[in-house]
Design a protein around this motif. Structure first.
Motif, mmCIF file in Angstrom:
data_model
loop_
_atom_site.group_PDB
_atom_site.id
_atom_site.type_symbol
_atom_site.label_atom_id
_atom_site.label_comp_id
_atom_site.label_asym_id
_atom_site.label_seq_id
_atom_site.Cartn_x
_atom_site.Cartn_y
_atom_site.Cartn_z
ATOM 1 N N THR A 232 0.807 -1.219 0.000
ATOM 2 C CA THR A 232 0.000 0.000 0.000
ATOM 3 C C THR A 232 0.844 1.275 0.000
ATOM 4 N N PRO A 233 1.901 1.378 0.838
ATOM 5 C CA PRO A 233 2.738 2.594 0.769
ATOM 6 C C PRO A 233 3.360 2.792 -0.606
ATOM 7 N N GLY A 234 3.764 1.705 -1.254
ATOM 8 C CA GLY A 234 4.335 1.826 -2.586
ATOM 9 C C GLY A 234 3.318 2.271 -3.617
ATOM 10 N N VAL A 235 2.105 1.737 -3.522
ATOM 11 C CA VAL A 235 1.034 2.159 -4.433
ATOM 12 C C VAL A 235 0.730 3.639 -4.237
ATOM 13 N N ALA A 236 0.695 4.083 -2.981
ATOM 14 C CA ALA A 236 0.413 5.490 -2.699
ATOM 15 C C ALA A 236 1.515 6.383 -3.247
ATOM 16 N N ALA A 237 2.780 6.016 -3.021
ATOM 17 C CA ALA A 237 3.897 6.822 -3.514
ATOM 18 C C ALA A 237 3.893 6.892 -5.035
ATOM 19 N N THR A 238 3.671 5.755 -5.668
ATOM 20 C CA THR A 238 3.632 5.721 -7.137
ATOM 21 C C THR A 238 2.471 6.547 -7.674
ATOM 22 N N SER A 239 1.316 6.465 -7.035
ATOM 23 C CA SER A 239 0.143 7.215 -7.474
ATOM 24 C C SER A 239 0.388 8.715 -7.362
ATOM 25 N N ILE A 240 0.992 9.146 -6.272
ATOM 26 C CA ILE A 240 1.239 10.572 -6.068
ATOM 27 C C ILE A 240 2.205 11.103 -7.117
ATOM 28 N N LEU A 241 3.299 10.394 -7.335
ATOM 29 C CA LEU A 241 4.275 10.848 -8.328
ATOM 30 C C LEU A 241 3.676 10.857 -9.727
ATOM 31 N N THR A 242 2.894 9.831 -10.047
ATOM 32 C CA THR A 242 2.259 9.768 -11.361
ATOM 33 C C THR A 242 1.289 10.923 -11.556
ATOM 34 N N PHE A 243 0.497 11.228 -10.526
ATOM 35 C CA PHE A 243 -0.456 12.329 -10.632
ATOM 36 C C PHE A 243 0.265 13.660 -10.840
ATOM 37 N N ILE A 244 1.342 13.881 -10.105
ATOM 38 C CA ILE A 244 2.077 15.150 -10.224
ATOM 39 C C ILE A 244 2.684 15.284 -11.615
ATOM 40 N N PHE A 245 3.269 14.200 -12.134
ATOM 41 C CA PHE A 245 3.839 14.254 -13.476
ATOM 42 C C PHE A 245 2.755 14.504 -14.523
ATOM 43 N N SER A 246 1.606 13.895 -14.348
ATOM 44 C CA SER A 246 0.504 14.132 -15.278
ATOM 45 C C SER A 246 0.012 15.577 -15.184
ATOM 46 N N TRP A 247 -0.088 16.087 -13.972
ATOM 47 C CA TRP A 247 -0.563 17.460 -13.773
ATOM 48 C C TRP A 247 0.369 18.471 -14.436
#
Length: 275
Positions: A193-208
């Motif tokens: 779960t921590p890895g999924v959260a970290a990956t999701s946050i970084l992916t969202f920021i790069f997309s934004w």
């Protein structure tokens, strides 16, 4: 006191200088959003804050910034979900299914090479493909493009997290009759779960923050925030203060996400999937 003990003061000074270097452009940008164009161009140190730039960006009849904001949220959230789901399945396949080692190595090497290609170099190809299948100027086309651009990074991160899950836990679940999907859902996902959260946050920021592909694939109704900010640089005038105000507003989602989920990023990127 032990003579070998080093004073933390020099380290704190270095960290303060590094923090100031990072924060200074952000402070300048936010401050510029509260200035008039004349005050900014004259380089006045002391100025009277004004709200007109933010009002113009948000509420002007000629401004589509709120629409662009909504577009960025839609594209960022959906592309992040798609990217993380595919990356998790891919990482599980590479680490747990019986692929030859050379297949996994070649695949990961290819993803790294693809990630090193600047997005602007792919912009024309994205546009040609999107136009061919009728996805230009659509959220679907941009979501697929953003998910693809961020997929290599997400695969590498999720591969590390999945690899660190003890195989004994999966073997025990399989012996109890669990199928592969149940092992993934009930055994592996809770541990990473921590890895999924970290990956999701970084992916969202790069997309934004992505600009080149969004500029190529979108028009007025589907443009994202970076594209909207660039439009303040017009042929005969650059609206610096309104551009600064819109940039300050564009920082808010990423800042909020980082503050709220900071512990997940640190835990996910430093400790791996499990202790």
């Amino acid at each position: 006191m032990n003579g070998r003990t080093r004073s933390p003061v020099p380290l704190h000074i270095v960290l303060a200088i590094c923090a100031a270097i990072v924060i200074a452009p952000i402070v300048w940008t936010v401050a510029a959003g509260f200035r008039t164009q004349i005050s900014l161009l004259m380089g006045e140190v002391l100025f009277t804050p004004v709200w007109s730039n933010f009002s113009e960006v948000l509420w002007s009849k000629t401004s589509d910034f709120l629409l662009n904001y909504r577009n960025s949220i839609i594209v960022g959230v959906l592309s992040t979900i798609l990217c993380v789901v595919v990356a998790t399945l891919c990482a599980f396949s590479l680490n747990r299914l019986r692929w030859p080692s050379w297949v996994a190595h070649i695949f990961l090497a290819w993803t790294m090479i693809f990630h090193m290609i600047p997005p602007v170099a792919l912009a024309s190809a994205w546009f040609s493909m999107a136009r061919t299948v009728g996805l230009e100027n659509t959220f679907t086309g941009l979501i697929l493009a953003h998910a693809t651009l961020n997929l290599p990074m997400a695969i590498w991160l999720m591969a590390v997290f999945v690899r660190e899950v003890p195989k004994e836990l999966e073997e025990a679940a399989i012996m109890d009759g669990a199928s592969t999907p149940r092992v993934l859902w009930h055994v592996i996902l809770p541990l990473i779960t921590p890895g999924v959260a970290a990956t999701s946050i970084l992916t969202f920021i790069f997309s934004w923050n992505e600009f080149a592909v969004a500029l190529t694939l979108t028009m007025k109704q589907t443009a994202t925030v970076p594209v909207a900010i660039a439009k303040f640089a017009q042929d005969f005038e650059i609206q610096y203060t309104q551009m600064a105000a819109s940039a300050a507003l564009a920082m808010l989602p990423a800042l909020i996400v980082l503050l709220v989920a900071q512990r997940y990023i640190v835990k996910g990127l430093t400790q791996g999937a499990v202790k």
